[in-house]
Design a protein around this motif. Sequence first.
Motif, PDB file in Angstrom:
ATOM      1  N   THR A   1     -11.084  72.754  -9.175  1.00  0.00           N
ATOM      2  CA  THR A   1     -12.147  73.696  -8.812  1.00  0.00           C
ATOM      3  C   THR A   1     -13.471  73.381  -9.499  1.00  0.00           C
ATOM      4  O   THR A   1     -14.455  74.088  -9.292  1.00  0.00           O
ATOM      5  CB  THR A   1     -11.747  75.138  -9.162  1.00  0.00           C
ATOM      6  OG1 THR A   1     -11.451  75.211 -10.557  1.00  0.00           O
ATOM      7  CG2 THR A   1     -10.520  75.558  -8.388  1.00  0.00           C
ATOM      8  N   GLY A   2     -13.491  72.338 -10.311  1.00  0.00           N
ATOM      9  CA  GLY A   2     -14.753  71.959 -10.927  1.00  0.00           C
ATOM     10  C   GLY A   2     -14.612  70.664 -11.696  1.00  0.00           C
ATOM     11  O   GLY A   2     -13.534  70.368 -12.215  1.00  0.00           O
TER      12      GLY A   2
ATOM     13  N   THR B   1     -19.962  75.564  -7.445  1.00  0.00           N
ATOM     14  CA  THR B   1     -18.684  76.046  -6.914  1.00  0.00           C
ATOM     15  C   THR B   1     -18.864  76.541  -5.485  1.00  0.00           C
ATOM     16  O   THR B   1     -18.030  76.284  -4.617  1.00  0.00           O
ATOM     17  CB  THR B   1     -18.131  77.173  -7.793  1.00  0.00           C
ATOM     18  OG1 THR B   1     -18.078  76.721  -9.149  1.00  0.00           O
ATOM     19  CG2 THR B   1     -16.736  77.558  -7.351  1.00  0.00           C
TER      20      THR B   1
ATOM     21  N   TRP C   1     -19.047  73.671  -3.220  1.00  0.00           N
ATOM     22  CA  TRP C   1     -17.709  73.115  -2.956  1.00  0.00           C
ATOM     23  C   TRP C   1     -16.983  73.939  -1.906  1.00  0.00           C
ATOM     24  O   TRP C   1     -16.262  73.405  -1.067  1.00  0.00           O
ATOM     25  CB  TRP C   1     -16.890  73.074  -4.246  1.00  0.00           C
ATOM     26  CG  TRP C   1     -17.236  71.959  -5.175  1.00  0.00           C
ATOM     27  CD1 TRP C   1     -18.452  71.362  -5.316  1.00  0.00           C
ATOM     28  CD2 TRP C   1     -16.353  71.302  -6.099  1.00  0.00           C
ATOM     29  NE1 TRP C   1     -18.374  70.388  -6.282  1.00  0.00           N
ATOM     30  CE2 TRP C   1     -17.112  70.331  -6.768  1.00  0.00           C
ATOM     31  CE3 TRP C   1     -15.009  71.458  -6.429  1.00  0.00           C
ATOM     32  CZ2 TRP C   1     -16.566  69.500  -7.758  1.00  0.00           C
ATOM     33  CZ3 TRP C   1     -14.459  70.644  -7.399  1.00  0.00           C
ATOM     34  CH2 TRP C   1     -15.237  69.666  -8.049  1.00  0.00           C
TER      35      TRP C   1
ATOM     36  N   ARG D   1     -13.576  80.818  -7.381  1.00  0.00           N
ATOM     37  CA  ARG D   1     -12.594  79.747  -7.597  1.00  0.00           C
ATOM     38  C   ARG D   1     -11.313  80.012  -6.826  1.00  0.00           C
ATOM     39  O   ARG D   1     -10.684  79.095  -6.294  1.00  0.00           O
ATOM     40  CB  ARG D   1     -12.297  79.598  -9.091  1.00  0.00           C
ATOM     41  CG  ARG D   1     -13.311  78.738  -9.823  1.00  0.00           C
ATOM     42  CD  ARG D   1     -12.820  78.369 -11.211  1.00  0.00           C
ATOM     43  NE  ARG D   1     -13.216  79.338 -12.198  1.00  0.00           N
ATOM     44  CZ  ARG D   1     -14.328  79.259 -12.923  1.00  0.00           C
ATOM     45  NH1 ARG D   1     -15.131  78.230 -12.756  1.00  0.00           N
ATOM     46  NH2 ARG D   1     -14.620  80.172 -13.804  1.00  0.00           N
TER      47      ARG D   1
END
Lengths: 280, 280
Positions: free
Chosen positions: A114-115, A178, A181, B179
């Motif tokens: 997630t990162g 985020t 993404w 997330r």
Amino acid sequence: MTVPRMTPPTAVSATATSGTWPAAPTMMASALAPPECGHHAPLLLHPIVRKLAAFGPLSAAEEEALADLGAGAQCVEGRQNLVTEGAAPDHAVLIVEGVACRYRHRPNGARQITGHLLPGDLCDPDLVHLGRMNHSIGTLGPCRVARVPGEVLAGLTARHPGIARALRLAKLAEEETTREWLMNVGCRSAIERVAHLLCELHARLGTVGWATRAGYDLPLTQQDIADTAGLSNVHVNRVLRQLRLMRLVEVGGRRVDVLDRAGLRRVAEFQDGYLRPTGA
Amino acid sequence: MTVPRMTPPTAVSATATSGTWPAAPTMMASALAPPECGHHAPLLLHPIVRKLAAFGPLSAAEEEALADLGAGAQCVEGRQNLVTEGAAPDHAVLIVEGVACRYRHRPNGARQITGHLLPGDLCDPDLVHLGRMNHSIGTLGPCRVARVPGEVLAGLTARHPGIARALRLAKLAEEETTREWLMNVGCRSAIERVAHLLCELHARLGTVGWATRAGYDLPLTQQDIADTAGLSNVHVNRVLRQLRLMRLVEVGGRRVDVLDRAGLRRVAEFQDGYLRPTGA
DNA sequence: TTTCCGGACTATCATTTGTTATATTGCTTG
DNA sequence: CAAGCAATATAACAAATGATAGTCCGGAAA
């Protein structure tokens, strides 16, 4: 025991034009020197100084204080956890060198990254609020990382408003990243996702001196890219071949060679604004 | 892959249309008394009080100060922008009633929703740092929203440490939620994604009093769900039918009826911990 | 050197999900 | 009331992506 190190950035070939690219190869070479001898090197060689300086002016004292954070950095191999899900860490982690990530596993074993944490990234700057982590942080390749106790961090931001402000902007950039993404995985095709990821890494590594216009070293496996982009490793392989055939970028041997930066960005619809939020 | 199919970006309406609110009565009927019906109502009826109180104790003065934020709320129709990409707002937005979202469009028209804003949600609490927005915020259904000037917000957090702390935790919860969405879109199947989304909305609306154990009202269209979960509207329809046949949940007529909460959570692998981060 | 092993790569097949098209329903509006 | 519009529903087909299986290659270890 032998301590793994990152591959140093390859020297720029004689044909490379300097252009607007910020990083100079000689600077990067000296950045590899152990942090102990760092007080003679320009402070901007420290990735966290470079990163935060991009968000606004820092005083000399602030730059020095930031550079000190990396003093006690330790080497960690790839595939090691730095912080494990469920823990309640009392320190932040500063990435001095290498690539780490935030990730979580599903019960069925699937992993989602997630990162990405790159040199100069500090996580989490506001750990004071955090009870227990609900995701893990682990290295993807060999790293040099420094642990920053919460009190040190608190003192730093209390004493240096410029640092406090830059850290807030950095946090904002992470949030925007985020969301980007999510955009990537939610509504872009496989090739667009991978292209976007490669563009983002290029831009982020560039600002801390770990990428040249020609490309960058990257310890991610194709499986890591897959877990980042929400694809299967096989399909990532397909997509990388396609990008190679399109003469846009070549990925292999832990190295990313960007052949056509503009073309790659066009495919990815990459706009780097989200990486550099401006203060109000 | 995703081809142009979307409705064009919603027309911007800076004018806060007040007055009529089409679907209001039914929404209120089952759950609660209307929060605006007076200064005499318990403060906990104000969604932002309920939400922030879940993060830690608030003093009576703090609850009252929070409740005041929603005083000047105005009605806005569905599909209206509250903040438009590129703007540099000087105020936060408090959702008093209804559902809004953060979203962005790709050049080809595809839309990705990157966050839901429910009653009690305040965005962005730290707008001071934000130059220009790189995503928009718009209503999904009819809403009542209050604009909170930056100075008011700053004064509030300066004067009330309990509020400041709760807002920080709320921010953290929002990050964790993003997330979680990335996890959702990146490595869950279509049915799991939709189930997870329905569980999350159930939990979040429940804490602010807009859901019962039996279900909740939801103004989202199937297209909205699709844009949230990274699916096509047709496939969302398929998945909703499947969930109905499995006797887990029935979605239709702007209403979500949860038939088997445990079963739905099992399908979604839903763990609600990320919604309630604990302070350290 | 040889062996071993993880990662890269490829081919084939399976499946999920997207696309297009067309009814249908219900609500709003004239 | 009829017309129109948006949302839902479903079918038939197409495309993107995943799963499985196997080879190949290069570096690390014996």
